[in-house]
Motif scaffolding. Structure first.
Motif, PDB file in Angstrom:
ATOM      1  N   ARG A 102      16.324  22.415  25.075  1.00  0.00           N
ATOM      2  CA  ARG A 102      16.095  22.771  23.756  1.00  0.00           C
ATOM      3  C   ARG A 102      16.679  21.544  22.641  1.00  0.00           C
ATOM      4  NH1 ARG A 102      18.669  27.369  25.683  1.00  0.00           N
ATOM      5  NH2 ARG A 102      20.578  26.933  24.878  1.00  0.00           N
ATOM      6  N   PHE A 107       8.238  19.100  23.552  1.00  0.00           N
ATOM      7  CA  PHE A 107       7.225  19.001  24.616  1.00  0.00           C
ATOM      8  C   PHE A 107       6.189  19.492  23.766  1.00  0.00           C
ATOM      9  CE2 PHE A 107      10.989  20.346  26.848  1.00  0.00           C
ATOM     10  CZ  PHE A 107      10.749  19.673  27.941  1.00  0.00           C
ATOM     11  N   PHE A 109       2.303  20.646  25.155  1.00  0.00           N
ATOM     12  CA  PHE A 109       1.349  20.940  26.063  1.00  0.00           C
ATOM     13  C   PHE A 109      -0.261  20.783  25.716  1.00  0.00           C
ATOM     14  CE2 PHE A 109       5.220  23.482  26.617  1.00  0.00           C
ATOM     15  CZ  PHE A 109       5.871  22.768  27.872  1.00  0.00           C
ATOM     16  N   LEU A 113       0.534  26.055  23.675  1.00  0.00           N
ATOM     17  CA  LEU A 113       1.724  27.018  23.965  1.00  0.00           C
ATOM     18  C   LEU A 113       2.254  27.334  22.676  1.00  0.00           C
ATOM     19  CD1 LEU A 113       2.956  26.260  27.818  1.00  0.00           C
ATOM     20  CD2 LEU A 113       1.212  27.810  27.138  1.00  0.00           C
ATOM     21  N   ILE A 115       3.260  30.344  19.953  1.00  0.00           N
ATOM     22  CA  ILE A 115       3.370  31.808  20.126  1.00  0.00           C
ATOM     23  C   ILE A 115       2.209  32.412  19.252  1.00  0.00           C
ATOM     24  CG2 ILE A 115       5.039  33.584  19.804  1.00  0.00           C
ATOM     25  CD1 ILE A 115       7.236  31.665  20.006  1.00  0.00           C
ATOM     26  N   THR A 119       3.395  32.597  12.586  1.00  0.00           N
ATOM     27  CA  THR A 119       2.735  31.707  11.981  1.00  0.00           C
ATOM     28  C   THR A 119       2.708  30.076  12.308  1.00  0.00           C
ATOM     29  OG1 THR A 119       4.375  31.575  10.429  1.00  0.00           O
ATOM     30  CG2 THR A 119       2.967  33.312   9.882  1.00  0.00           C
ATOM     31  N   GLU A 122       6.595  29.518  11.337  1.00  0.00           N
ATOM     32  CA  GLU A 122       7.386  30.143  12.301  1.00  0.00           C
ATOM     33  C   GLU A 122       7.526  29.249  13.616  1.00  0.00           C
ATOM     34  OE1 GLU A 122       7.112  34.496  10.063  1.00  0.00           O
ATOM     35  OE2 GLU A 122       5.739  33.932  11.926  1.00  0.00           O
ATOM     36  N   VAL A 126      10.825  27.912  15.285  1.00  0.00           N
ATOM     37  CA  VAL A 126      11.518  28.499  16.463  1.00  0.00           C
ATOM     38  C   VAL A 126      12.281  27.472  17.219  1.00  0.00           C
ATOM     39  CG1 VAL A 126      10.798  29.070  18.795  1.00  0.00           C
ATOM     40  CG2 VAL A 126       9.938  30.517  16.963  1.00  0.00           C
ATOM     41  N   MET A 129      15.598  27.581  15.452  1.00  0.00           N
ATOM     42  CA  MET A 129      16.292  28.816  15.462  1.00  0.00           C
ATOM     43  C   MET A 129      16.862  28.993  16.888  1.00  0.00           C
ATOM     44  SD  MET A 129      13.554  31.113  13.319  1.00  0.00           S
ATOM     45  CE  MET A 129      14.667  32.501  13.344  1.00  0.00           C
ATOM     46  N   LEU A 130      16.427  28.502  18.088  1.00  0.00           N
ATOM     47  CA  LEU A 130      16.937  28.366  19.306  1.00  0.00           C
ATOM     48  C   LEU A 130      18.143  27.644  19.299  1.00  0.00           C
ATOM     49  CD1 LEU A 130      13.764  27.839  21.622  1.00  0.00           C
ATOM     50  CD2 LEU A 130      15.305  29.705  21.725  1.00  0.00           C
ATOM     51  N   ARG A 174       6.555  20.900  16.295  1.00  0.00           N
ATOM     52  CA  ARG A 174       7.639  21.768  16.874  1.00  0.00           C
ATOM     53  C   ARG A 174       8.622  20.991  18.105  1.00  0.00           C
ATOM     54  NH1 ARG A 174       5.604  26.557  21.017  1.00  0.00           N
ATOM     55  NH2 ARG A 174       5.160  24.616  22.122  1.00  0.00           N
TER      56      ARG A 174
ATOM     57  N   LEU B 285      16.006  35.005  15.715  1.00  0.00           N
ATOM     58  CA  LEU B 285      14.722  34.454  16.580  1.00  0.00           C
ATOM     59  C   LEU B 285      14.256  35.845  17.255  1.00  0.00           C
ATOM     60  CD1 LEU B 285      12.776  32.614  17.351  1.00  0.00           C
ATOM     61  CD2 LEU B 285      13.990  31.740  19.021  1.00  0.00           C
ATOM     62  N   LEU B 288      12.776  38.043  14.856  1.00  0.00           N
ATOM     63  CA  LEU B 288      11.460  37.756  14.193  1.00  0.00           C
ATOM     64  C   LEU B 288      10.314  37.876  15.163  1.00  0.00           C
ATOM     65  CD1 LEU B 288       9.707  35.948  12.075  1.00  0.00           C
ATOM     66  CD2 LEU B 288      10.466  34.080  13.248  1.00  0.00           C
ATOM     67  N   ARG B 292       7.105  40.158  14.888  1.00  0.00           N
ATOM     68  CA  ARG B 292       5.795  39.546  14.903  1.00  0.00           C
ATOM     69  C   ARG B 292       4.908  40.061  16.008  1.00  0.00           C
ATOM     70  NH1 ARG B 292       4.368  38.121  10.138  1.00  0.00           N
ATOM     71  NH2 ARG B 292       5.489  36.359   9.304  1.00  0.00           N
ATOM     72  N   ASP B 374       1.731  33.289  30.445  1.00  0.00           N
ATOM     73  CA  ASP B 374       1.622  31.786  30.141  1.00  0.00           C
ATOM     74  C   ASP B 374       2.505  31.506  28.972  1.00  0.00           C
ATOM     75  OD1 ASP B 374      -0.168  33.282  28.213  1.00  0.00           O
ATOM     76  OD2 ASP B 374      -1.422  31.723  28.176  1.00  0.00           O
ATOM     77  N   LEU B 375       2.596  32.462  27.876  1.00  0.00           N
ATOM     78  CA  LEU B 375       3.397  32.398  26.678  1.00  0.00           C
ATOM     79  C   LEU B 375       4.969  32.278  27.182  1.00  0.00           C
ATOM     80  CD1 LEU B 375       3.975  32.215  23.813  1.00  0.00           C
ATOM     81  CD2 LEU B 375       4.121  34.562  23.666  1.00  0.00           C
ATOM     82  N   GLY B 378       5.788  29.055  28.612  1.00  0.00           N
ATOM     83  CA  GLY B 378       5.785  27.762  27.852  1.00  0.00           C
ATOM     84  C   GLY B 378       7.122  28.024  27.264  1.00  0.00           C
ATOM     85  N   LEU B 379       7.659  29.131  26.812  1.00  0.00           N
ATOM     86  CA  LEU B 379       8.975  29.480  26.168  1.00  0.00           C
ATOM     87  C   LEU B 379      10.075  28.946  27.006  1.00  0.00           C
ATOM     88  CD1 LEU B 379       8.049  32.744  24.238  1.00  0.00           C
ATOM     89  CD2 LEU B 379       8.378  30.536  23.361  1.00  0.00           C
ATOM     90  N   LEU B 382      10.249  25.319  26.792  1.00  0.00           N
ATOM     91  CA  LEU B 382      10.768  24.779  25.696  1.00  0.00           C
ATOM     92  C   LEU B 382      12.438  24.934  25.454  1.00  0.00           C
ATOM     93  CD1 LEU B 382       8.338  26.298  22.981  1.00  0.00           C
ATOM     94  CD2 LEU B 382       8.539  23.702  23.765  1.00  0.00           C
ATOM     95  N   GLY B 383      12.864  25.717  26.643  1.00  0.00           N
ATOM     96  CA  GLY B 383      14.359  25.731  26.426  1.00  0.00           C
ATOM     97  C   GLY B 383      14.989  27.175  26.029  1.00  0.00           C
TER      98      GLY B 383
END
Lengths: 250, 467
Positions: A102, A107, A109, A113, A115, A119, A122, A126, A129-130, A174, B285, B288, B292, B374-375, B378-379, B382-383
């Motif tokens: 984080r 990354f 890909f 990937l 979300i 949008t 957003e 992310v 926000m993480l 991102r 997060l 949100l 969504r 897959d999502l 991926g998340l 990203l950590g």
């Protein structure tokens, strides 16, 4: 970040080269009967752009995943040197590796990937926000990054409403909005046509090595590799060639 | 350039001709069989819809058989029992059909991606239609068969339930004809749902493939729903003037069923309105992502919690009924068992509702996780901490849950009020049953979510299967 304590001593960088930001030492990784990495050593210097090439199954993506702390090697070390501290990435537990990804790594890909229900704005926000940044601040920074990457006015578009190249630019934003020191890209142009591919690589290089960050790209594409300062060829989990590309700045 | 076009034209004509003639039916069926086979498709994509269809069939058969068992009594009290059974059955049949619809959509949705890809590759819409319907019907048929077995296993237990002082016994068995009819109905429902879901793919393969289209739910849903509930409420208020008993039974059953059906109409819209507000104001997060995710498909969000909405609706009737029997005191003659029997009926209705809730929450959640694997991988890369993913997943269910629980209970109060009056609705026993059901329903959904945690862990541990 845990300071490095038990790692193998790192060789000192030659005086004319910047120090290694990431060092792999004796990396071994197997998936059942398949040996993806077979005792690999590699130093990646700060601000460098490195293309990792080789045949399918040669260990490229596994190397990237080990360097980024996505998977842990069966043996060997991945040493991260930042701000005077050395961290054995492979030795961290899952939670700390997630925290490292984080805060320090970015990354990009092949599939982006992103979300799908968020949008573009957003999706970029992310990453911040993480790290605990409030939404307003995160979206402000995200908007600046999108604008810098030529996506101004597209903040409210959903991922499905973006072209492949635009989606990859969102992914690039991102990857870096949180100030990542090292950006890992796995076939970032694999799903793009040659024109868009060149454009995305331009943006990726400009926003990473162009601002002093380090870029590691796994690619099959010679054109992408030629844009990087250095190309490492892998075969059967070992480096078979490590060459500098003439005419590249970083 | 023009020469090249001219030379290519005979081939183009041939391709056009083939497309115009369409792909033979046997090719479409063969493709459907290929995609339906677990080895080619991943076991989960077939097992989940089949399990859902099996649950729906077993519960529907048991509910219908239980309702029909009351036909054995022809006396005046027997008619009262029949009326109450008709109400209970109508309360359960609508949510069961909703659950059946969810199972059918689950079956069709799991094939959306590959079917859209086939369309992109040039498969004619007729081929895609035949494949979709054939696959859904195959899965539904297998599930229905398993459901019949489940019903037969449940039957001995249901036969033990006492009404009017004796066990229901053999009256619960409907016979092979009605059982086969219900199973065929499930298969037909699957086919219908597949055809409806198909329109999106046939009209816009790219839309489904890339999820460009943001679903829009119009406010007319709310207007229609309010009108229907108002009509039902007025009709219920004037029920005392009905001349014959059969009319009362039919009006009650249709009225309750209609009000439940209306919940399906207004539910997704109301959830969408609340989620849109949440998405605008979300600071964290998790909030949100949850908002969504709901907005991505308010209908899917509704389907996840519709079981609890139905239970809350049923709970208001159950609570009022229990309070009514409590107030009536001991009865005599052929009605002497009525108090105990109403309580038994209420209990059965609520237990059946809860079974549907548990089934719906577990299957939908597991399916969602597998669809979005897959999502999640991926998340994770990203950590994003697993806790954040879990928190957003939980919020994405709990927000709609809250909206529909309160909304459906309020709707039920509007429908029951003219029949029972406010005093019975707010009686301590009634309030206790309503709140107890609400808590149990929410608890079951949360348990359903918790039960799927290992699925997320499995997905994150095996990223290669996702990417």
């Amino acid at each position: 970040m845990t300071p490095f304590q038990h790692g193998r001593p790192l060789p000192a960088a030659p005086a004319h080269l910047p120090p290694a930001v990431l060092s792999a030492r004796g990396l071994v990784k197997s998936y059942e009967a398949t040996r993806a990495l077979a005792g690999l050593d590699l130093d990646i210097r700060a601000g460098e752009s490195v293309a990792v090439m080789g045949p399918s199954g040669g260990g490229k993506t596994t190397l990237l995943h080990c360097l980024a702390g996505i998977v842990t090697p069966d043996a060997g070390q991945v040493l991260l040197q930042l701000d005077g501290a050395t961290t054995d990435v492979a030795g961290l537990d899952d939670r700390r590796r997630s925290a490292l990804r984080r805060s320090t790594f970015g990354f990009v890909f092949q599939q982006g990937l992103l979300i799908p229900e968020l949008t573009a704005l957003e999706n970029v926000a992310v990453a911040l926000m993480l790290l605990g940044v409030d939404r307003r601040g995160a979206e402000h920074s995200a908007a600046q990054w999108l604008g810098a990457l030529g996506l101004g006015g597209m903040e409210d578009r959903r991922v499905g409403q973006l072209s492949g190249g635009q989606a990859q630019r969102v992914a690039i934003a991102r990857a870096q909005v949180s100030g990542a020191s090292v950006v890992f890209a796995d076939e970032p142009t694999g799903a793009l046509d040659s024109g868009t591919s060149a454009e995305v690589m331009d943006i990726l290089l400009r926003s990473t090595t162009g601002t002093g960050r380090t870029l590691v790209v796994v690619t099959h594409d010679d054109d992408v590799a030629r844009r990087c300062a250095r190309t490492v060829h892998l075969r059967d989990g070992r480096i078979v060639r490590d060459s500098l590309c003439p005419g590249t700045a970083a | 350039m023009s020469a090249a076009l001219r030379s290519a034209s005979p081939r183009a004509e041939a391709i056009g001709g083939a497309a115009g003639a369409g792909v033979p039916l046997r090719v479409a069926v063969r493709l459907a069989w290929l995609l339906a086979k677990p080895s080619a498709n991943g076991l989960s994509s077939s097992v989940l819809p089949v399990t859902a269809f099996a649950f729906v069939t077993a519960l529907l058969l048991t509910v219908v058989a239980g309702g029909l068992a009351f036909l054995q009594w022809q006396d005046e009290t027997g008619q009262l029992y029949l009326a109450l059974a008709a109400i209970a059955t109508s309360l359960l049949v609508v949510p069961l059909m909703t659950l059946g619809g969810s199972a059918a959509r689950l079956s069709a949705r799991r094939r959306d991606g590959r079917l859209a890809t086939l369309r992109l590759l040039g498969a004619p819409s007729g081929t895609v239609a035949v494949m979709t319907v054939a696959e859904s019907m195959m899965l539904a048929a297998v599930g229905a068969l398993a459901g019949i077995v489940g019903h037969l296993l449940l039957l001995p237990l249901v036969q033990l339930i006492p009404f009017r002082g004796e066990a229901l016994g053999g009256a619960v068995w409907m016979g092979p004809g009605p059982v086969a009819l219900v199973a065929l109905g499930i298969v037909a429902l699957a086919a219908l749902s597949a055809v409806l879901g198909l329109r999106r793919i046939v009209i816009s393969p790219l839309g489904v493939r890339t999820r460009q289209q943001v679903p829009k739910l119009h406010w007319w849903r709310a207007v229609v729903a309010v009108c229907v509930i108002a009509v039902v409420s007025v009709v219920m208020g004037n029920l005392g003037g009905a001349q014959d008993f059969a009319t009362v039974v039919v009006v009650l059953a249709v009225g309750f069923g209609g009000a439940l059906g209306v919940l399906n109409l207004i539910g997704p819209w109301a959830i969408g309105v609340v989620a849109r507000r949440q998405a605008r104001s979300a600071r964290s997060l998790e909030r949100l992502l949850a908002a969504r995710q709901i907005l991505d498909s308010p209908k899917a969000a509704w389907r996840q919690v519709s079981g609890v909405a139905m239970t809350c609706f049923v709970a208001v009737f159950a609570g009022t009924g229990a309070a009514l029997m409590n107030a009536a005191g001991p009865l005599e003659g052929s009605e002497r068992f009525l108090g105990d029997d109403v309580r038994t009926g209420v209990l059965i209705t609520i237990v059946a509702s809860f079974l549907m809730v548990a089934c719906s929450a577990g299957i939908t959640q597991a399916s969602l996780l597998l669809d979005r694997r897959d999502l999640y991988v991926g998340l994770d890369r990203l950590g994003m901490p697993t806790g954040t993913m879990e928190a957003s997943r939980t919020r994405a269910v709990l927000l709609p849950l809250l909206v529909v629980s309160i909304g459906s209970a309020a709707t039920a109060v509007v429908v029951v009020l003219p029949l029972a009056g406010m005093a019975l609705i707010v009686a301590p026993l009634s309030v206790a049953v309503i709140l107890g059901c609400l808590a149990a329903g929410v608890g079951l959904v949360v348990l359903g979510l918790r039960a799927t945690r290992p699925v997320l862990s499995h997905v994150l541990r095996n990223p290669a299967a996702a990417l």
